[in-house]
Design a protein around this motif. Structure first.
Motif, PDB file in Angstrom:
ATOM      1  N   ARG A  65      49.618 -38.769  80.814  1.00 10.93           N
ATOM      2  CA  ARG A  65      49.577 -37.959  82.037  1.00 10.93           C
ATOM      3  C   ARG A  65      48.276 -37.178  82.199  1.00 10.93           C
ATOM      4  O   ARG A  65      48.205 -36.223  82.966  1.00 10.93           O
ATOM      5  CB  ARG A  65      50.764 -36.993  82.102  1.00 10.93           C
ATOM      6  N   GLN A 214      49.113 -29.637  88.430  1.00 10.27           N
ATOM      7  CA  GLN A 214      49.206 -30.629  87.356  1.00 10.27           C
ATOM      8  C   GLN A 214      48.758 -30.076  86.006  1.00 10.27           C
ATOM      9  O   GLN A 214      48.766 -30.785  85.019  1.00 10.27           O
ATOM     10  CB  GLN A 214      48.365 -31.863  87.702  1.00 10.27           C
ATOM     11  N   GLY A 215      48.359 -28.796  85.986  1.00 15.98           N
ATOM     12  CA  GLY A 215      47.950 -28.187  84.724  1.00 15.98           C
ATOM     13  C   GLY A 215      46.480 -28.344  84.412  1.00 15.98           C
ATOM     14  O   GLY A 215      46.105 -28.411  83.234  1.00 15.98           O
ATOM     15  N   TYR A 248      44.191 -30.022  73.478  1.00 14.90           N
ATOM     16  CA  TYR A 248      44.161 -28.882  74.399  1.00 14.90           C
ATOM     17  C   TYR A 248      43.068 -27.903  73.955  1.00 14.90           C
ATOM     18  O   TYR A 248      42.966 -27.571  72.767  1.00 14.90           O
ATOM     19  CB  TYR A 248      45.527 -28.191  74.428  1.00 14.90           C
ATOM     20  N   LEU A 276      50.787 -26.097  83.079  1.00 18.55           N
ATOM     21  CA  LEU A 276      50.252 -26.240  81.732  1.00 18.55           C
ATOM     22  C   LEU A 276      51.108 -25.493  80.725  1.00 18.55           C
ATOM     23  O   LEU A 276      51.340 -25.979  79.611  1.00 18.55           O
ATOM     24  CB  LEU A 276      48.815 -25.734  81.687  1.00 18.55           C
ATOM     25  N   ARG A 279      54.035 -27.574  79.823  1.00 22.05           N
ATOM     26  CA  ARG A 279      53.658 -28.682  78.941  1.00 22.05           C
ATOM     27  C   ARG A 279      53.426 -28.191  77.517  1.00 22.05           C
ATOM     28  O   ARG A 279      53.826 -28.845  76.550  1.00 22.05           O
ATOM     29  CB  ARG A 279      52.396 -29.352  79.486  1.00 22.05           C
ATOM     30  N   THR A 282      56.686 -27.506  75.702  1.00 19.75           N
ATOM     31  CA  THR A 282      57.270 -28.735  75.193  1.00 19.75           C
ATOM     32  C   THR A 282      56.562 -29.211  73.936  1.00 19.75           C
ATOM     33  O   THR A 282      57.200 -29.624  72.953  1.00 19.75           O
ATOM     34  CB  THR A 282      57.193 -29.835  76.271  1.00 19.75           C
ATOM     35  N   LEU A 283      55.231 -29.110  73.952  1.00 20.73           N
ATOM     36  CA  LEU A 283      54.450 -29.483  72.766  1.00 20.73           C
ATOM     37  C   LEU A 283      54.826 -28.657  71.560  1.00 20.73           C
ATOM     38  O   LEU A 283      54.928 -29.161  70.440  1.00 20.73           O
ATOM     39  CB  LEU A 283      52.957 -29.321  73.075  1.00 20.73           C
TER      40      LEU A 283
END
Length: 289
Positions: A65, A214-215, A248, A276, A279, A282-283
């Motif tokens: 993504r 979309q971060g 990141y 972001l 995301r 979740t990471l």
């Protein structure tokens, strides 16, 4: 006095010699990133960061993504979609006789989707000489808009605007009509030049586009996320390393009271910050910052 003048002259010469190197270092820069993405250089891998300057021999890699937008000094944009690999095989910038810049580059897309668009960041008085290799297909670009991919099924170039020359093995041809395509299937002979619909072209283009929320981090972005604030520098470094390894651009930002904040900076907007953050949560296995 003579000695003083000699020192000043030597210093001026040094500064003049340094200018071309500094200018060249900004020929290709990272304008925006939807992580995870990395750059590999000199045998090391680090997260790709907005504002970073790229050089010849650098390799840009994107994950799931992800999106990357690169900015050439003459105003063009280079975009990558998810799970892509781009090798900057050569990169140079020099002044022509009229002192306007000529930017030349050789790019190799080993996998993934790619787009090159002129005039995105203005149209300064400059020219480009760009060669893009997409798998087994090579396109010579001087002023145009094209989209391409190198995936398991085929190598494909779609001309959106302008004119390019494409080569495959000993075959060479000119593409000069909008929406014209050249496709080389895996383990098969190339297809004749064809065309696709505007709808199909628009769908392909979305695979490399940035959208708000979309971060994305961007050059000049002002939003930030703080994931940890601690007195334990080792704990901060451990989280920073974990995020960097995952693609990141985390940094440790010293704050008051001797604390260390693990942050992601330069986020494009509040919506991008929220995306972001989701995301990253979740990471980090659902842990709440």
């Amino acid at each position: 006095m003579a000695e003083w003048l000699r020192v000043v002259s030597l210093l001026a010469a040094v500064l003049l010699c340094a200018v071309p190197a500094v200018a060249g270092a900004r020929t290709l820069t990272v304008e925006g990133v939807i992580s995870p993405a990395w750059v590999e250089r000199a045998g090391k891998r680090e997260p790709l960061k907005a504002g970073m300057a790229l050089a010849g021999s650098d390799r840009v890699i994107t994950g799931e993504r992800a999106r990357v937008m690169l900015r050439m000094s003459e105003g063009s944009a280079i975009k990558l979609g998810e799970n892509a690999a781009l090798h900057v095989a050569a990169l140079a910038e020099k002044a022509r006789a009229d002192n306007s810049p000529l930017v030349s580059a050789s790019l190799e897309v080993a996998k993934g989707v790619f787009r090159f668009t002129t005039g995105v960041f203005g149209n300064p008085r400059a020219e480009r000489d760009l060669t893009v290799k997409l798998g087994t297909v090579t396109a010579g670009v001087r002023g145009t808009d094209l989209w391409g991919r190198s995936v398991t099924s085929d190598d494909l170039v779609c001309l959106l605007e302008g004119r390019i020359t494409v080569r495959h093995e000993k075959q060479e041809m000119v593409m000069n009509e909008p929406l014209q395509t050249f496709i080389v299937p895996r383990n098969d002979k190339p297809k004749p030049l064809g065309k696709v619909s505007q709808k199909q072209s628009d769908e392909w283009a979305q695979e490399t586009e940035f959208g708000e929320g979309q971060g994305a981090t961007r050059a000049g972005g002002t939003q930030r996320i703080e994931l940890m604030r601690t007195l334990d520098l080792n704990a901060a470094r451990a989280l920073e390393t974990r995020l960097k390894d995952a693609g990141y651009p985390a940094v440790i930002d010293p704050v008051t009271g001797g604390q260390h904040a693990v942050c992601v900076l330069g986020i494009a907007s509040a919506k991008d910050r929220d995306a972001l953050l989701a995301r990253l949560k979740t990471l980090l296995s659902g842990s709440t910052p």
